[in-house]
Design a protein around this motif. Structure first.
Motif, PDB file in Angstrom:
ATOM      1  N   PRO A 164       0.836  -1.215   0.000  1.00  0.00           N
ATOM      2  CA  PRO A 164       0.000   0.000   0.000  1.00  0.00           C
ATOM      3  C   PRO A 164       0.869   1.262   0.000  1.00  0.00           C
ATOM      4  O   PRO A 164       1.997   1.256   0.511  1.00  0.00           O
ATOM      5  CB  PRO A 164      -0.815  -0.121   1.290  1.00  0.00           C
ATOM      6  CG  PRO A 164      -0.793  -1.574   1.627  1.00  0.00           C
ATOM      7  CD  PRO A 164       0.508  -2.099   1.133  1.00  0.00           C
ATOM      8  N   PHE A 165       0.305   2.352  -0.512  1.00  0.00           N
ATOM      9  CA  PHE A 165       1.059   3.609  -0.653  1.00  0.00           C
ATOM     10  C   PHE A 165       1.617   4.098   0.680  1.00  0.00           C
ATOM     11  O   PHE A 165       2.786   4.491   0.774  1.00  0.00           O
ATOM     12  CB  PHE A 165       0.160   4.694  -1.262  1.00  0.00           C
ATOM     13  CG  PHE A 165       0.845   6.033  -1.369  1.00  0.00           C
ATOM     14  CD1 PHE A 165       1.716   6.303  -2.411  1.00  0.00           C
ATOM     15  CD2 PHE A 165       0.647   7.007  -0.386  1.00  0.00           C
ATOM     16  CE1 PHE A 165       2.363   7.529  -2.487  1.00  0.00           C
ATOM     17  CE2 PHE A 165       1.297   8.237  -0.456  1.00  0.00           C
ATOM     18  CZ  PHE A 165       2.160   8.490  -1.525  1.00  0.00           C
ATOM     19  N   ALA A 166       0.803   4.053   1.734  1.00  0.00           N
ATOM     20  CA  ALA A 166       1.239   4.587   3.033  1.00  0.00           C
ATOM     21  C   ALA A 166       2.425   3.785   3.576  1.00  0.00           C
ATOM     22  O   ALA A 166       3.391   4.358   4.111  1.00  0.00           O
ATOM     23  CB  ALA A 166       0.082   4.550   4.025  1.00  0.00           C
ATOM     24  N   LEU A 167       2.383   2.461   3.439  1.00  0.00           N
ATOM     25  CA  LEU A 167       3.489   1.625   3.903  1.00  0.00           C
ATOM     26  C   LEU A 167       4.739   1.888   3.065  1.00  0.00           C
ATOM     27  O   LEU A 167       5.854   1.967   3.597  1.00  0.00           O
ATOM     28  CB  LEU A 167       3.089   0.139   3.828  1.00  0.00           C
ATOM     29  CG  LEU A 167       4.161  -0.867   4.234  1.00  0.00           C
ATOM     30  CD1 LEU A 167       4.663  -0.609   5.649  1.00  0.00           C
ATOM     31  CD2 LEU A 167       3.611  -2.300   4.121  1.00  0.00           C
ATOM     32  N   GLY A 168       4.547   2.063   1.759  1.00  0.00           N
ATOM     33  CA  GLY A 168       5.678   2.377   0.873  1.00  0.00           C
ATOM     34  C   GLY A 168       6.339   3.693   1.244  1.00  0.00           C
ATOM     35  O   GLY A 168       7.572   3.816   1.204  1.00  0.00           O
ATOM     36  N   ALA A 169       5.517   4.691   1.639  1.00  0.00           N
ATOM     37  CA  ALA A 169       6.059   6.002   2.012  1.00  0.00           C
ATOM     38  C   ALA A 169       6.870   5.897   3.309  1.00  0.00           C
ATOM     39  O   ALA A 169       7.968   6.475   3.423  1.00  0.00           O
ATOM     40  CB  ALA A 169       4.906   6.996   2.187  1.00  0.00           C
ATOM     41  N   LYS A 170       6.355   5.150   4.293  1.00  0.00           N
ATOM     42  CA  LYS A 170       7.096   4.940   5.551  1.00  0.00           C
ATOM     43  C   LYS A 170       8.413   4.211   5.274  1.00  0.00           C
ATOM     44  O   LYS A 170       9.452   4.529   5.840  1.00  0.00           O
ATOM     45  CB  LYS A 170       6.248   4.124   6.541  1.00  0.00           C
ATOM     46  CG  LYS A 170       5.139   4.913   7.216  1.00  0.00           C
ATOM     47  CD  LYS A 170       4.578   4.181   8.427  1.00  0.00           C
ATOM     48  CE  LYS A 170       3.769   2.969   8.030  1.00  0.00           C
ATOM     49  NZ  LYS A 170       3.119   2.329   9.210  1.00  0.00           N
ATOM     50  N   HIS A 171       8.331   3.229   4.386  1.00  0.00           N
ATOM     51  CA  HIS A 171       9.510   2.431   4.055  1.00  0.00           C
ATOM     52  C   HIS A 171      10.587   3.309   3.419  1.00  0.00           C
ATOM     53  O   HIS A 171      11.788   3.144   3.696  1.00  0.00           O
ATOM     54  CB  HIS A 171       9.112   1.287   3.105  1.00  0.00           C
ATOM     55  CG  HIS A 171      10.233   0.349   2.785  1.00  0.00           C
ATOM     56  ND1 HIS A 171      11.057   0.524   1.687  1.00  0.00           N
ATOM     57  CD2 HIS A 171      10.689  -0.763   3.421  1.00  0.00           C
ATOM     58  CE1 HIS A 171      11.954  -0.453   1.658  1.00  0.00           C
ATOM     59  NE2 HIS A 171      11.760  -1.243   2.686  1.00  0.00           N
ATOM     60  N   LYS A 172      10.170   4.255   2.594  1.00  0.00           N
ATOM     61  CA  LYS A 172      11.131   5.141   1.923  1.00  0.00           C
ATOM     62  C   LYS A 172      11.888   5.994   2.949  1.00  0.00           C
ATOM     63  O   LYS A 172      13.105   6.187   2.854  1.00  0.00           O
ATOM     64  CB  LYS A 172      10.391   6.043   0.934  1.00  0.00           C
ATOM     65  CG  LYS A 172      11.286   6.732  -0.068  1.00  0.00           C
ATOM     66  CD  LYS A 172      10.467   7.411  -1.161  1.00  0.00           C
ATOM     67  CE  LYS A 172      11.396   8.053  -2.176  1.00  0.00           C
ATOM     68  NZ  LYS A 172      10.651   8.722  -3.258  1.00  0.00           N
ATOM     69  N   VAL A 173      11.171   6.486   3.948  1.00  0.00           N
ATOM     70  CA  VAL A 173      11.806   7.290   4.998  1.00  0.00           C
ATOM     71  C   VAL A 173      12.764   6.412   5.809  1.00  0.00           C
ATOM     72  O   VAL A 173      13.907   6.792   6.086  1.00  0.00           O
ATOM     73  CB  VAL A 173      10.732   7.913   5.932  1.00  0.00           C
ATOM     74  CG1 VAL A 173      11.396   8.623   7.112  1.00  0.00           C
ATOM     75  CG2 VAL A 173       9.855   8.882   5.149  1.00  0.00           C
ATOM     76  N   ALA A 174      12.289   5.212   6.198  1.00  0.00           N
ATOM     77  CA  ALA A 174      13.116   4.295   6.985  1.00  0.00           C
ATOM     78  C   ALA A 174      14.356   3.869   6.200  1.00  0.00           C
ATOM     79  O   ALA A 174      15.425   3.673   6.777  1.00  0.00           O
ATOM     80  CB  ALA A 174      12.301   3.069   7.392  1.00  0.00           C
ATOM     81  N   ASP A 175      14.215   3.748   4.891  1.00  0.00           N
ATOM     82  CA  ASP A 175      15.348   3.359   4.054  1.00  0.00           C
ATOM     83  C   ASP A 175      16.450   4.417   4.116  1.00  0.00           C
ATOM     84  O   ASP A 175      17.634   4.089   4.264  1.00  0.00           O
ATOM     85  CB  ASP A 175      14.888   3.166   2.601  1.00  0.00           C
ATOM     86  CG  ASP A 175      15.965   2.542   1.736  1.00  0.00           C
ATOM     87  OD1 ASP A 175      16.113   1.311   1.789  1.00  0.00           O
ATOM     88  OD2 ASP A 175      16.686   3.284   1.039  1.00  0.00           O
TER      89      ASP A 175
END
Length: 629
Positions: A345-356
């Motif tokens: 999902p978009f929201a999880l992808g956005a969090k993942h990008k920050v964590a990356d």
């Protein structure tokens, strides 16, 4: 018939044949990289390379040298050395001479080394250095078949009273003798290779075993030829890969990695010094490497410890990022399974990008920045640790096999890998689950049997080729295998409930960043207990910040605040377990478990009977006063 099956069915009789074909196909291609200490002895190592043609010159010299010493086909040549480029060259030399390599871990003590040398009737021992030579000297009178010891690194090797004349020679001298023979008889080696049959003994590997004397597993040339073709047929390795190889080559897992490399011809960088892994990774920049779960656990604990040392805010960021990584991996793998696309999902992808940006990218850089995948084997990887690395972009493909099955029977298929499983069988390998849940295997990777132990062979190998692994597992509808536990390690409590200790132990390793080793006990008891050893650098780092600075490891683990710390993690573990699986009591061990004390095998598997025997007093203490006591 599929192209893959044709590739496997038309395999040559030996890896020695594959090696000759590889040298002919890419003589100038880079084969091996290896470290050489800098001239000053300070600073980073220099790395040198061998082309396939250069490797071939040395392999032929070693093979011809063994022939000159009178070594006959299938006679055993023992090799006791740490992982280094010479190990591979010698093993290939032994195979090209038609002989069989008996592998001995350099950590094996003199008594067990002598047992292996005597039981295998090894004619030659190739010893890494003076330390390995000393073990053979100590027991020489028990080794009537041992005609020579060849020393790789002769520094500090001196003649000793009682050494037979010419008993000790150097590897350089062996190669020199071989080259002299080749000058007179150029076809001496190629004729030996041409005469090798598929069922001829190639390797005798003694299982480190968790109980009793080790058993010699007889692996013919065909096992390795099959492994070379089958591992490449999975698509996991290509000619463009760079492998970082540090695993013990005396272990079947390390050995199988050399066969696939010869088939595709990629580069392998070799250095068995475990304390150099962190330093080497950015230098080698591997695209893939294999490891045992303990390495990933140590990396995970190290990252968590570093974050904690950076202060509360940093540690909270790490914990958040670790949670995101696990969620991301689980969702993407689940979607890939259902739709063939690893979407989130978009929201999880956005969090993942920050964590990356904050966490994961640094982890990938520590692995050299080019890592496509890691292969994990030898023991179970805790799924939560697997999910963490998967979400961080370090893809750990778990595999499964035993010494008796030439190491690789299952491996996770690239992009379609599923954390918590060991993947699908290699092409050409069959699997079935027995009525009691035991995993049975059949195929070209299965051993001939145990050396001089036909009764033990009959216990595990059926006449129609099915091998009893001793492991309990489950197969999914689409062929993925999940290992539950060792059959003999399953615990049945006095209440009649079954507990898989490895499953509970794996979950604790994912929950507690301070643990090094854990043993869950509870057979025929009315509750489960645990012996826990902590990771020394990690717990001492915590101790320094919690009023225990300057204390020894033993003092730290005995401190009430340390016991309270671990008790919190045990409580968290228990929240996710069935009632009968929960750990009611635990004890912290005064030191970590290790190979030297015989508590771990050289591949870092827990020797449960040894640990339980050694710490019987602590176990009895935990059950004292209970209804069964």
């Amino acid at each position: 018939m599929s192209d893959t099956q044709t590739l496997i069915d038309n395999r040559p009789p030996s890896v020695a044949s594959l090696f000759i074909d590889r040298v002919a196909a890419t003589p100038d291609g880079e084969a091996y990289r290896y470290p050489v200490p800098s001239a000053s002895g300070e600073g980073p190592d220099d790395w040198k390379s061998l082309s396939w043609a250069q490797a071939s010159e040395r392999v032929y010299g070693i093979a011809a040298g063994l022939i000159a010493l009178g070594v006959q086909p299938e006679e055993r040549v023992a090799l006791s050395s740490a992982t280094r480029v010479e190990w591979i060259l010698i093993d290939l030399g032994v195979m090209c001479a038609g002989a069989a390599t008996t592998t001995i871990y350099p950590s094996t003590n003199a008594e067990e080394s002598a047992f292996i040398l005597a039981d295998s009737e090894s004619r030659i021992l190739i010893a890494e250095d003076a330390e390995q030579l000393a073990k053979a000297r100590e027991r020489r009178t028990e080794l009537p078949d041992l005609a020579h010891v060849v020393v790789i690194d002769p520094a500090g090797v001196e003649p000793a009273e009682g050494d037979p004349e010419g008993w000790i020679i150097t590897l350089a001298e062996l190669e020199s003798r071989g080259n002299e023979l080749l000058a007179k008889t150029p076809d001496a080696v190629t004729e030996r290779v041409a005469a090798i049959t598929a069922d001829q003994l190639a390797t005798l590997i003694y299982t480190s075993g968790t109980t009793g004397r080790p058993k010699g597993v007889r692996l013919p040339h065909d096992n390795w030829s099959y492994m070379a073709k089958a591992t490449v047929a999975t698509g996991l390795i290509t000619a463009e890969d760079v492998q970082y190889l540090w695993l013990p080559l005396a272990h079947v897992f390390g050995k199988v990695l050399t066969s696939g490399q010869i088939e595709v011809g990629h580069v392998t960088a070799i250095d068995g010094r475990i304390d150099k892994i962190i330093e080497n990774l950015p230098v080698v920049q591997p695209t893939y490497m294999a490891a045992v779960p303990r390495i990933f656990e140590k990396v995970y604990n190290g990252v968590a410890s570093k974050a904690r040392a950076g202060g509360g805010a940093k540690y909270k960021i790490f914990q958040w990022a670790a949670g995101v990584a696990r969620e991301y991996a689980k969702v993407s793998q689940d979607n890939f399974r259902r739709t063939g696309k690893a979407s989130v999902p978009f929201a999880l992808g956005a969090k993942h990008k920050v964590a990356d940006a904050l966490v994961y990218s640094k982890i990938r850089e520590a692995f050299g920045g080019r890592l496509r995948a890691c292969v994990s084997g030898s023991a179970a990887l805790a799924p939560d640790i697997g999910y963490f690395f998967a979400g961080a972009g370090v893809h750990i493909l778990e595999g499964y096999g035993l010494t008796e099955s030439s190491a690789a029977s299952f491996v996770n298929p690239g992009e379609a890998y599923r954390t918590g499983t060991v993947g699908k069988p290699l092409p050409g390998t069959e699997v079935r689950i027995a009525d009691d849940g035991e995993i049975l295997l059949r195929g070209p990777g299965i051993m001939q049997g145990y050396h001089k132990l036909s009764d033990k062979t009959d216990e595990v190998l059926e006449s129609d080729g099915w091998f009893h692994t001793g492991d309990i597992g489950e197969l999914s509808a689409d062929g993925y295998l999940r290992i539950t536990d060792r059959k003999k390690d399953l615990i049945k409590t006095s209440g009649g409930k079954y507990v898989a200790p490895a499953e509970v132990e794996g979950q604790f390793k994912a929950v507690c960043p301070f643990v090094s080793n854990i043993l869950v006990h509870g057979a025929d008891r009315n509750f489960c207990t645990a012996l826990i050893a902590l990771d020394e650098p990690t717990i001492l780092g915590w101790a320094a910040e919690n009023g225990l600075e300057g204390k020894s490891y033993a003092e730290v683990v005995a401190a009430p605040q340390t016991v309270a710390l671990i008790d919190g993690y045990v409580t968290r573990l228990n929240e996710g377990l069935q009632r009968w699986q929960t750990i009611k009591k635990f004890r912290l061990l005064p030191r970590d478990l290790d190979v030297e004390h015989g508590e771990l095998t050289p591949s870092l598997k827990l020797k449960r009977p040894v640990v339980e025997r050694e710490y019987q007093g602590l176990i009895d203490e935990m059950y004292a006063g209970s209804r069964e006591a």
